[in-house]
Write a protein that holds these residues in place. Structure first.
Motif, PDB file in Angstrom:
ATOM      1  N   ALA A 153       1.002   3.388  -1.249  1.00 52.65           N
ATOM      2  CA  ALA A 153       1.643   2.100  -1.515  1.00 52.65           C
ATOM      3  C   ALA A 153       2.710   2.233  -2.610  1.00 52.65           C
ATOM      4  O   ALA A 153       3.831   1.743  -2.471  1.00 52.65           O
ATOM      5  N   LYS A 154       2.366   2.930  -3.687  1.00 56.79           N
ATOM      6  CA  LYS A 154       3.323   3.051  -4.800  1.00 56.79           C
ATOM      7  C   LYS A 154       4.551   3.853  -4.403  1.00 56.79           C
ATOM      8  O   LYS A 154       5.680   3.531  -4.784  1.00 56.79           O
ATOM      9  N   THR A 155       4.330   4.902  -3.623  1.00 57.50           N
ATOM     10  CA  THR A 155       5.449   5.770  -3.244  1.00 57.50           C
ATOM     11  C   THR A 155       6.400   5.073  -2.275  1.00 57.50           C
ATOM     12  O   THR A 155       7.614   5.260  -2.348  1.00 57.50           O
ATOM     13  N   LEU A 156       5.856   4.252  -1.382  1.00 57.09           N
ATOM     14  CA  LEU A 156       6.686   3.742  -0.284  1.00 57.09           C
ATOM     15  C   LEU A 156       7.046   2.267  -0.401  1.00 57.09           C
ATOM     16  O   LEU A 156       7.886   1.774   0.351  1.00 57.09           O
ATOM     17  N   LEU A 157       6.435   1.553  -1.356  1.00 54.97           N
ATOM     18  CA  LEU A 157       6.690   0.111  -1.448  1.00 54.97           C
ATOM     19  C   LEU A 157       7.380  -0.268  -2.752  1.00 54.97           C
ATOM     20  O   LEU A 157       7.459  -1.448  -3.094  1.00 54.97           O
ATOM     21  N   ASN A 158       7.843   0.746  -3.477  1.00 54.36           N
ATOM     22  CA  ASN A 158       8.659   0.474  -4.656  1.00 54.36           C
ATOM     23  C   ASN A 158       7.963  -0.474  -5.637  1.00 54.36           C
ATOM     24  O   ASN A 158       8.529  -1.480  -6.053  1.00 54.36           O
ATOM     25  N   THR A 159       6.727  -0.134  -5.966  1.00 49.50           N
ATOM     26  CA  THR A 159       5.953  -0.957  -6.890  1.00 49.50           C
ATOM     27  C   THR A 159       5.071  -0.049  -7.742  1.00 49.50           C
ATOM     28  O   THR A 159       4.753   1.064  -7.326  1.00 49.50           O
ATOM     29  N   SER A 160       4.683  -0.533  -8.911  1.00 50.85           N
ATOM     30  CA  SER A 160       3.753   0.238  -9.736  1.00 50.85           C
ATOM     31  C   SER A 160       2.419  -0.488  -9.857  1.00 50.85           C
ATOM     32  O   SER A 160       1.530  -0.079 -10.588  1.00 50.85           O
ATOM     33  N   GLU A 161       2.274  -1.597  -9.116  1.00 49.80           N
ATOM     34  CA  GLU A 161       1.020  -2.359  -9.161  1.00 49.80           C
ATOM     35  C   GLU A 161      -0.146  -1.568  -8.589  1.00 49.80           C
ATOM     36  O   GLU A 161       0.044  -0.747  -7.690  1.00 49.80           O
ATOM     37  N   LEU A 197      -5.704  -2.533  -5.903  1.00 48.41           N
ATOM     38  CA  LEU A 197      -6.617  -3.682  -5.768  1.00 48.41           C
ATOM     39  C   LEU A 197      -5.859  -5.000  -5.875  1.00 48.41           C
ATOM     40  O   LEU A 197      -6.302  -6.028  -5.362  1.00 48.41           O
ATOM     41  N   ARG A 198      -4.711  -4.970  -6.522  1.00 49.64           N
ATOM     42  CA  ARG A 198      -3.854  -6.167  -6.571  1.00 49.64           C
ATOM     43  C   ARG A 198      -2.927  -6.232  -5.357  1.00 49.64           C
ATOM     44  O   ARG A 198      -2.604  -7.317  -4.869  1.00 49.64           O
ATOM     45  N   LEU A 199      -2.478  -5.068  -4.922  1.00 47.72           N
ATOM     46  CA  LEU A 199      -1.512  -5.027  -3.813  1.00 47.72           C
ATOM     47  C   LEU A 199      -2.146  -5.360  -2.468  1.00 47.72           C
ATOM     48  O   LEU A 199      -1.531  -6.000  -1.613  1.00 47.72           O
ATOM     49  N   ARG A 200      -3.349  -4.886  -2.274  1.00 49.60           N
ATOM     50  CA  ARG A 200      -3.963  -4.928  -0.940  1.00 49.60           C
ATOM     51  C   ARG A 200      -4.061  -6.371  -0.406  1.00 49.60           C
ATOM     52  O   ARG A 200      -4.238  -7.321  -1.161  1.00 49.60           O
ATOM     53  N   GLY A 201      -3.914  -6.447   0.898  1.00 47.73           N
ATOM     54  CA  GLY A 201      -4.077  -7.747   1.539  1.00 47.73           C
ATOM     55  C   GLY A 201      -2.819  -8.590   1.566  1.00 47.73           C
ATOM     56  O   GLY A 201      -2.814  -9.665   2.164  1.00 47.73           O
ATOM     57  N   ASN A 202      -1.755  -8.136   0.921  1.00 50.10           N
ATOM     58  CA  ASN A 202      -0.498  -8.894   0.905  1.00 50.10           C
ATOM     59  C   ASN A 202       0.616  -8.095   1.560  1.00 50.10           C
ATOM     60  O   ASN A 202       0.841  -6.947   1.182  1.00 50.10           O
ATOM     61  N   TRP A 203       1.295  -8.717   2.500  1.00 49.64           N
ATOM     62  CA  TRP A 203       2.410  -8.037   3.167  1.00 49.64           C
ATOM     63  C   TRP A 203       3.523  -7.725   2.180  1.00 49.64           C
ATOM     64  O   TRP A 203       3.868  -8.562   1.341  1.00 49.64           O
ATOM     65  N   ARG A 204       4.058  -6.515   2.287  1.00 46.32           N
ATOM     66  CA  ARG A 204       5.237  -6.103   1.514  1.00 46.32           C
ATOM     67  C   ARG A 204       6.250  -5.611   2.532  1.00 46.32           C
ATOM     68  O   ARG A 204       6.005  -5.654   3.732  1.00 46.32           O
ATOM     69  N   LEU A 205       7.376  -5.071   2.032  1.00 43.32           N
ATOM     70  CA  LEU A 205       8.345  -4.468   2.934  1.00 43.32           C
ATOM     71  C   LEU A 205       8.585  -3.029   2.518  1.00 43.32           C
ATOM     72  O   LEU A 205       8.687  -2.732   1.328  1.00 43.32           O
ATOM     73  N   HIS A 206       8.650  -2.151   3.523  1.00 39.77           N
ATOM     74  CA  HIS A 206       9.165  -0.808   3.269  1.00 39.77           C
ATOM     75  C   HIS A 206      10.585  -0.779   3.816  1.00 39.77           C
ATOM     76  O   HIS A 206      10.810  -1.068   4.988  1.00 39.77           O
ATOM     77  N   THR A 207      11.546  -0.425   2.966  1.00 41.37           N
ATOM     78  CA  THR A 207      12.940  -0.394   3.415  1.00 41.37           C
ATOM     79  C   THR A 207      13.376   1.049   3.634  1.00 41.37           C
ATOM     80  O   THR A 207      13.263   1.890   2.747  1.00 41.37           O
ATOM     81  N   ALA A 246       4.752  -4.043   5.708  1.00 37.91           N
ATOM     82  CA  ALA A 246       3.773  -3.031   5.306  1.00 37.91           C
ATOM     83  C   ALA A 246       2.560  -3.710   4.687  1.00 37.91           C
ATOM     84  O   ALA A 246       2.699  -4.596   3.844  1.00 37.91           O
ATOM     85  N   MET A 247       1.375  -3.291   5.126  1.00 39.92           N
ATOM     86  CA  MET A 247       0.120  -3.826   4.582  1.00 39.92           C
ATOM     87  C   MET A 247      -0.567  -2.744   3.753  1.00 39.92           C
ATOM     88  O   MET A 247      -1.058  -1.754   4.289  1.00 39.92           O
TER      89      MET A 247
END
Ligand code: URA
Length: 199
Positions: free
Chosen positions: A135-143, A146-156, A165-166
């Motif tokens: 998630a951190k490598t591909l979704l441009n986030t450092s969260e 356990l906080r990220l999971r379950g919420n749709w993000r975008l991989h660009t 991306a889930m």
């Protein structure tokens, strides 16, 4: 040394990408790994899953998620009507880190262009990030996961395509923390609903 980014961008097919990765000498992990673990599953699939790095069984077989985590992953996929014929599976890191240690940020940065290009070439409708490092490598986030999971993000992608991306919990984590399986179960149901909405 030829940079991973140049090799990755130059590959116009998954076969070519695999060849370029096999020839790449810029990642120290290759020296201790038995095999390149490129991918498994169907390159035409609507769903692509990305894990962290191969473990012992994956290193021996040259395929991702074939050990204990993989067997749990197969059951999670089956729960939403999917299997290896209807998904595509790869890892951020294609070589086993010695003793299954966590890949360093440097190793992850070196390998990142390869997984990014693989996603671009497969062009899935939906991405599933298995665990924090993916998630951190591909979704441009450092969260944290356990906080990220379950919420749709975008991989660009490099060409600017945004793929839903889930992020979810890694099967290896779920084997250690089975009480959290219900969270991953919810995330997989979200994916199932998204696929239905997209089709
Ligand atoms: N864990 C991963 O992240 N990937 C594999 O391929 C196996 C275990």
């Amino acid at each position: 040394a030829v940079l991973a980014r140049q090799l990755a961008t130059a590959a116009v097919s998954l076969d070519e990408l695999r060849q370029h990765m096999a020839a790449f000498e810029g990642c120290n992990l290759k020296a201790t790994a038995k095999n390149l673990v490129f991918a498994d599953g169907n390159p035409q699939a609507a769903v692509m899953l990305v894990g962290e790095a191969p473990g012992r069984d994956e290193d021996i077989e040259g395929l991702p998620f074939v050990g204990r985590s993989g067997r749990l992953l197969d059951r999670m996929l089956a729960a939403i009507g999917l299997d290896r014929g209807s998904v595509y599976i790869a890892n951020v890191i294609p070589w086993r880190p010695p003793g299954n240690r966590t890949p360093t940020p440097h190793e992850t940065e070196i390998c990142r262009p390869f997984i990014e290009r693989q996603i671009e070439l497969v062009n899935p409708k939906v991405l599933i990030n298995l665990g924090g490092p993916s998630a951190k490598t591909l979704l441009n986030t450092s969260e944290g996961i356990l906080r990220l999971r379950g919420n749709w993000r975008l991989h660009t992608t490099a060409s600017g395509i945004a793929i839903p991306a889930m992020p979810t919990l890694h099967p290896a984590y779920l084997l250690r923390t089975p009480a959290h399986k219900k969270l991953a179960w919810r995330d997989f149901l979200e994916v199932k609903a998204k696929l239905r909405a997209l089709s």
